[in-house]
Write an enzyme that holds these catalytic residues in place. Sequence first.
Site, PDB file in Angstrom:
ATOM      1  N   ARG A  73       0.839  -1.207   0.000  1.00 39.46           N
ATOM      2  CA  ARG A  73       0.000   0.000   0.000  1.00 39.46           C
ATOM      3  C   ARG A  73       0.871   1.253   0.000  1.00 39.46           C
ATOM      4  NH1 ARG A  73      -4.207   0.151   4.798  1.00 39.46           N
ATOM      5  NH2 ARG A  73      -5.212  -1.536   3.646  1.00 39.46           N
ATOM      6  N   ARG A 142      -2.222   6.744   9.633  1.00 39.81           N
ATOM      7  CA  ARG A 142      -2.361   6.187   8.286  1.00 39.81           C
ATOM      8  C   ARG A 142      -2.371   7.322   7.269  1.00 39.81           C
ATOM      9  NH1 ARG A 142      -4.248   0.973   8.072  1.00 39.81           N
ATOM     10  NH2 ARG A 142      -3.508  -0.190   9.874  1.00 39.81           N
ATOM     11  N   LYS A 205      -4.255   1.499  14.758  1.00 38.41           N
ATOM     12  CA  LYS A 205      -4.227   2.447  13.639  1.00 38.41           C
ATOM     13  C   LYS A 205      -4.868   3.768  14.044  1.00 38.41           C
ATOM     14  CE  LYS A 205      -6.681  -0.553  11.143  1.00 38.41           C
ATOM     15  NZ  LYS A 205      -7.581  -1.179  10.137  1.00 38.41           N
ATOM     16  N   LYS A 207      -6.429   7.270  12.158  1.00 37.48           N
ATOM     17  CA  LYS A 207      -6.796   7.811  10.847  1.00 37.48           C
ATOM     18  C   LYS A 207      -7.166   9.285  10.924  1.00 37.48           C
ATOM     19  CE  LYS A 207      -7.957   3.391   8.965  1.00 37.48           C
ATOM     20  NZ  LYS A 207      -8.956   2.545   8.308  1.00 37.48           N
ATOM     21  N   CYS A 422     -15.052  -2.963  -0.982  1.00 34.81           N
ATOM     22  CA  CYS A 422     -13.696  -3.295  -0.527  1.00 34.81           C
ATOM     23  C   CYS A 422     -13.177  -4.493  -1.332  1.00 34.81           C
ATOM     24  CB  CYS A 422     -13.738  -3.626   0.956  1.00 34.81           C
ATOM     25  SG  CYS A 422     -14.510  -5.228   1.274  1.00 34.81           S
ATOM     26  N   CYS A 428      -8.182 -10.570   0.749  1.00 37.21           N
ATOM     27  CA  CYS A 428      -8.254 -10.140   2.147  1.00 37.21           C
ATOM     28  C   CYS A 428      -8.392 -11.332   3.090  1.00 37.21           C
ATOM     29  CB  CYS A 428      -9.429  -9.188   2.341  1.00 37.21           C
ATOM     30  SG  CYS A 428      -9.570  -8.694   4.067  1.00 37.21           S
ATOM     31  N   CYS A 467     -16.821  -8.069   5.146  1.00 41.16           N
ATOM     32  CA  CYS A 467     -16.874  -8.358   6.583  1.00 41.16           C
ATOM     33  C   CYS A 467     -17.241  -7.053   7.294  1.00 41.16           C
ATOM     34  CB  CYS A 467     -15.527  -8.913   7.079  1.00 41.16           C
ATOM     35  SG  CYS A 467     -14.322  -7.656   7.532  1.00 41.16           S
ATOM     36  N   CYS A 471     -14.255  -1.319   5.562  1.00 41.86           N
ATOM     37  CA  CYS A 471     -13.234  -0.671   4.741  1.00 41.86           C
ATOM     38  C   CYS A 471     -13.801   0.228   3.635  1.00 41.86           C
ATOM     39  CB  CYS A 471     -12.298  -1.711   4.152  1.00 41.86           C
ATOM     40  SG  CYS A 471     -11.385  -2.601   5.421  1.00 41.86           S
TER      41      CYS A 471
END
Length: 570
Positions: A73, A142, A205, A207, A422, A428, A467, A471
């Site tokens: 990424r 991020r 994380k 953001k 996503c 994934c 899920c 995302c």
Amino acid sequence: MTGKPESKVEVAKRQGRHLRGTIAETLASDATHFGAEDIHLLKFHGTYQQDSRDERRQREAAGEEKAYSFMVRVAIPAGAVTADQYLSLEKIADHHANGTLRVTTRQGFQFHGVLKGNLKDTIAGINQELLTTISACGDVQRNVMGCSAPLADTDHTVVREVADALAKELRPSSRAYHEIWLDGEKRVSSAEEEPFYGERYLPRKFKTAVGLSVDNCVDIYSQDVGLLAIVSEGRIRGFNLLVGGGLGMTHNKADTTARLAEPLGFVSTEHGVEAVRIVAAIFRDHGNRSDRRHARLKYLLAEWGVDRFRDEFRERAAFELGPAVALPPLPFHDHLGRHRQPDGRFFYGVFIQSGRIVETVKSALHQIITQYRPGVHLTGQQNLLLTNLDADGAAAVERILREHQVTPPLELSAARRFSMACPALPTCGLAVAESERAIPDLLDQFEAELSSLGVRDVPLTIRMTGCPNGCARPYTADIAFVGRSLDLYHIYVGGSLAGDRLVDLYRADVPAGELLPAVKPLLARWASERFADEGLGDFYQRIIARPVARTAVTGRETPTFDLVQLQVGR
Ligand code: SRM
Ligand code: SF4
């Protein structure tokens, strides 16, 4: 601080010698993949070890090892790259990955299918283009989102500058990245290597985004921290500081929740970066380090309440935190199609289905970018803006798209144009259902239905995830399909384009083939009973959801009801 033992990831970070672990050794070895501890550390370097979910069973049955590969990424503050950078990334995708580039929901690029033997060249190649993968993943700040559209009515350069400054301010400073991927000189790790993060980095994380009061294309309320620029007469007057948003949750774990960020106060433009740094420091010092499910900033906010958080912030800040500016619901633009820039030139927003640049759209973009050398700006809706075009260039974009059988964005149905999905299967590791591979068919079905109801072109956000981690930001959409298990989804409805309201569960455990039938009655009522310009989520909240309490978060109305009453039409 919970007094409970630290999680496994905390141990891996602490023992990892500032992100080194044994990554360099494994990279140099014949091993096809990395061990458990290094997998945690690799994320900070911007890469995830994955395996083809499609091949798992077959390989297991044949006694073969998993088909390992890596997702890489690139973190791109406010999503802006040059034509040269784009073309180099395209080459890397062709030579080292699966030939696709994927625009992420946070304005980054992802490569999939990178084999271990190509990992170093991939990351080094990205760095050669003055781009980086460091802190694209991991327990750090991020990719910093920011409105990437050079529109005439706002000083967008400030957004870019603040996003860049924020990215620099909170970028890990460990030399490990250079040592491992760029053959930098080896150093003995020392505590000074990470003056801000320390040896355990953040609890989870983190953001951040720089948004605009005139355009919420970064979904500011879903961020851990948002700097929401207050724009008046085209100028940015300072920021509302929003804290504690986050969307990830886990099915059947009621103590995990999506949450919208709420205003902490107002800061001047010059203090924006420092304000985010202070919030990150509070998170670093007080976030949960034993239970990763509860380690996001939103849980600290929920536990402390905004007043205690504000007190802590003020104690650490050497500048004034004023009262937040009251705002109406934020407008939202996807920036697709042709628009004039402040300098008289044009930009053109191209729709990318689920962000995946592949086949016809890939060849069209290659031709346009090679020939016209536009700036390339990624949006938080997985799309791409081509900037700095003259009138001929802007016209050529549309012509070239057509020549490659790519429908120009303004001719798409609203459902497709605003959709997001996503990656989910097969890459994934957390996916329990299809998303990117399932959404094209689903949108075909929706388009037919919405056309027959006469609402094909009314803005509607449909988002899908494999899920509940969220995302593609399903929980602020009009309609969301969230994977429960293979071929089974929860359906949520009731978000808004403004991104300031969370969805409600509408139908549980709906088979993949029955998603459209499950919402057909709602679509029909919306089409016939809605106010002019009323979005589906707004309609749902007005007509169907039970009345309502005002939230402190947005000042708008959100429902307070239980799920049973939400089984509409059952
Ligand atoms: Fe995400 C984990 C893909 C944006 C919440 N996300 C993952 C992983 C890395 C799976 C994993 O941990 O093994 C996915 C990689 C799949 C693949 O094959 O590529 C993944 N997330 C993505 C991207 C690529 C989706 C996309 O369609 O573009 C987005 C990358 C953005 C970027 O450039 O940085 C992406 N992820 C998001 C967002 C939306 C956002 O940030 O605006 C969210 C919801 C907001 C939030 O964080 O609350 C999101 N991803 C998660 C979570 C749940 C986190 C939580 O605290 O609950 C996970 C799981 C985790 O961290 O344990 C996750
Ligand atoms: Fe994977 Fe779930 Fe994120 Fe989709 S929402 S990419 S399935 S973690």
